[in-house]
Design an enzyme around this catalytic site. Structure first.
Site, PDB file in Angstrom:
ATOM      1  N   ALA A   9     -17.576   2.295   4.990  1.00 61.70           N
ATOM      2  CA  ALA A   9     -18.353   2.182   3.745  1.00 61.70           C
ATOM      3  C   ALA A   9     -18.751   3.567   3.243  1.00 61.70           C
ATOM      4  O   ALA A   9     -19.823   3.758   2.672  1.00 61.70           O
ATOM      5  CB  ALA A   9     -19.580   1.298   3.971  1.00 61.70           C
ATOM      6  N   GLY A  10     -17.882   4.536   3.493  1.00 61.46           N
ATOM      7  CA  GLY A  10     -18.137   5.900   3.017  1.00 61.46           C
ATOM      8  C   GLY A  10     -17.815   6.004   1.534  1.00 61.46           C
ATOM      9  O   GLY A  10     -17.919   5.026   0.786  1.00 61.46           O
ATOM     10  N   ASN A 119      -6.141   8.387   6.294  1.00 62.47           N
ATOM     11  CA  ASN A 119      -5.062   9.361   6.487  1.00 62.47           C
ATOM     12  C   ASN A 119      -4.874   9.733   7.963  1.00 62.47           C
ATOM     13  O   ASN A 119      -5.831   9.632   8.724  1.00 62.47           O
ATOM     14  CB  ASN A 119      -5.374  10.624   5.665  1.00 62.47           C
ATOM     15  CG  ASN A 119      -4.899  10.460   4.235  1.00 62.47           C
ATOM     16  OD1 ASN A 119      -3.804   9.972   3.988  1.00 62.47           O
ATOM     17  ND2 ASN A 119      -5.730  10.856   3.288  1.00 62.47           N
ATOM     18  N   HIS A 174       2.890  10.479   1.670  1.00 63.29           N
ATOM     19  CA  HIS A 174       1.698  10.970   0.974  1.00 63.29           C
ATOM     20  C   HIS A 174       1.355  12.356   1.514  1.00 63.29           C
ATOM     21  O   HIS A 174       0.477  12.530   2.329  1.00 63.29           O
ATOM     22  CB  HIS A 174       0.549   9.991   1.209  1.00 63.29           C
ATOM     23  CG  HIS A 174      -0.694  10.331   0.463  1.00 63.29           C
ATOM     24  ND1 HIS A 174      -0.714  10.591  -0.878  1.00 63.29           N
ATOM     25  CD2 HIS A 174      -1.979  10.431   0.871  1.00 63.29           C
ATOM     26  CE1 HIS A 174      -1.956  10.849  -1.250  1.00 63.29           C
ATOM     27  NE2 HIS A 174      -2.741  10.759  -0.208  1.00 63.29           N
TER      28      HIS A 174
END
Ligand code: APR
Length: 311
Positions: A9-10, A119, A174
């Site tokens: 929930a950052g 990531n 990415h």
């Protein structure tokens, strides 16, 4: 009502909840290890709903019981690379976090579709699929929508044309080796290469490749979250509404584009089953070479993961 749980929930997780709440397509659960924080953010967002007129519930929790029966689980939990930390150190830490997020979520939502944002994205999605023993339809990594949106935004700034008319396709891993397909990109059907002089287009491609870094340098602490979160929300909406939306996402390659057993950013169709179809573009020799270069770099991270975690 459908249900979406967001693990982490950052900045990205909470912003994803924000974009999703405005869409009024699902009740939302925010899960984080920090005590009180997801509950506080959830309650704050819930209290905004009467103002924006959306009937959805948003709750925060520190455990996974609250996520039970989720249609979609979005994983944003993870650490950013800190000074002194190698890429492999980060890989190990985030692999543990993402691995736990998957196994815990599956206990309560065995049918959920997973959207992975943490990531290194392609490799975390690979880990999620293997650890969860999930079919490829149910694990989709977010990256291509964001990278393509960055390119679209830069083209709009350069040309003054509405972002709605601008179609750009950024594929591949990415990372710096991502593959912006300028030949397939267009403004209202006019090939981008005809619309913009070569030097301007090259500058846009270069800025797109470094898009994440540009934001990190400006923010000093933390990384981009509005656009990554908007991309996650678009993916979740396409899935819940069975839109059959074609967007670039990281998915498990099973022979498409000549790639096997790795996650890679390609155009896919999103619908209620999750990944419904991989779309194969015809690539010319230059594009194929760029694909291969990007794939090699993703493979390297996948191999590093396999040396750290038994899969
Ligand atoms: N379970 C749940 N939440 C966790 C866990 C865990 N095991 N470990 C860490 N978290 C939480 C942190 O407490 C934090 O609130 O994940 C959250 C991450 O939020 P931010 O630090 O604000 O990072 P953010 O910018 O949201 O990025 C998260 O997404 O885009 C990627 O590269 C980015 O991997 C990073 C991730």
């Amino acid at each position: 009502m459908n249900k979406i749980s967001i693990i982490g929930a950052g900045m990205t997780g909470a912003t994803t909840a924000h974009w999703l709440a405005e869409r009024e397509i699902a009740d939302l659960v925010l899960v984080d290890v920090v005590e009180g924080m997801p509950q506080g953010k959830g309650l704050d967002m819930l209290e905004a709903m009467p103002i924006v007129g959306k009937d959805v519930t948003i709750v925060g929790a520190n455990d996974y019981a609250a996520t039970a029966g989720s249609d979609i689980v979005i994983v944003t939990a993870g650490l950013a690379r800190k000074p002194g930390m190698s890429r492999d150190d980060l890989l190990k830490v985030n692999a543990e976090i993402v691995g736990k997020a998957i196994t815990e979520s599956l206990k309560y939502s065995p049918e959920a579709i997973f959207i992975i944002l943490t990531n290194p994205l392609d490799t975390m999605a690979y880990l999620a699929m293997k650890i969860g023993k999930l079919p490829r339809e149910r694990v989709i990594g977010q990256a291509g929508i964001l990278d393509s949106a960055r390119m679209r935004a830069f083209v709009a700034l350069e040309t003054g044309v509405s972002v709605e008319n601008i179609n750009c396709y950024v594929l591949g891993g990415h990372g710096d080796e991502m593959v912006p397909l300028t030949r397939h990109s267009n403004i209202a059907g006019i090939p981008l290469r005809n619309y913009l002089p070569a030097d301007k287009l090259e500058a846009i491609v270069a800025r797109t490749r470094k898009g994440g870094g540009e934001i990190v340098n400006l923010l000093k602490t933390g990384s981009a979250y509005y656009a990554p979160a908007a991309a996650c929300a678009q993916m979740a909406e396409a899935i819940l509404k069975d839109k059959k939306l074609i967007v670039p996402c990281a998915v498990h390659m099973q022979g498409e584009y000549g790639l096997k057993d790795m996650f890679f950013g390609v155009p896919v169709m999103l619908g209620r089953k999750g990944l419904e179809k991989v779309i194969e573009y015809e690539l010319d020799a230059d594009e194929k070479a760029e694909f291969e270069k990007s794939a090699a770099s993703v493979r390297e991270t996948h191999e590093a993961l396999k040396s750290l975690v038994m899969l």
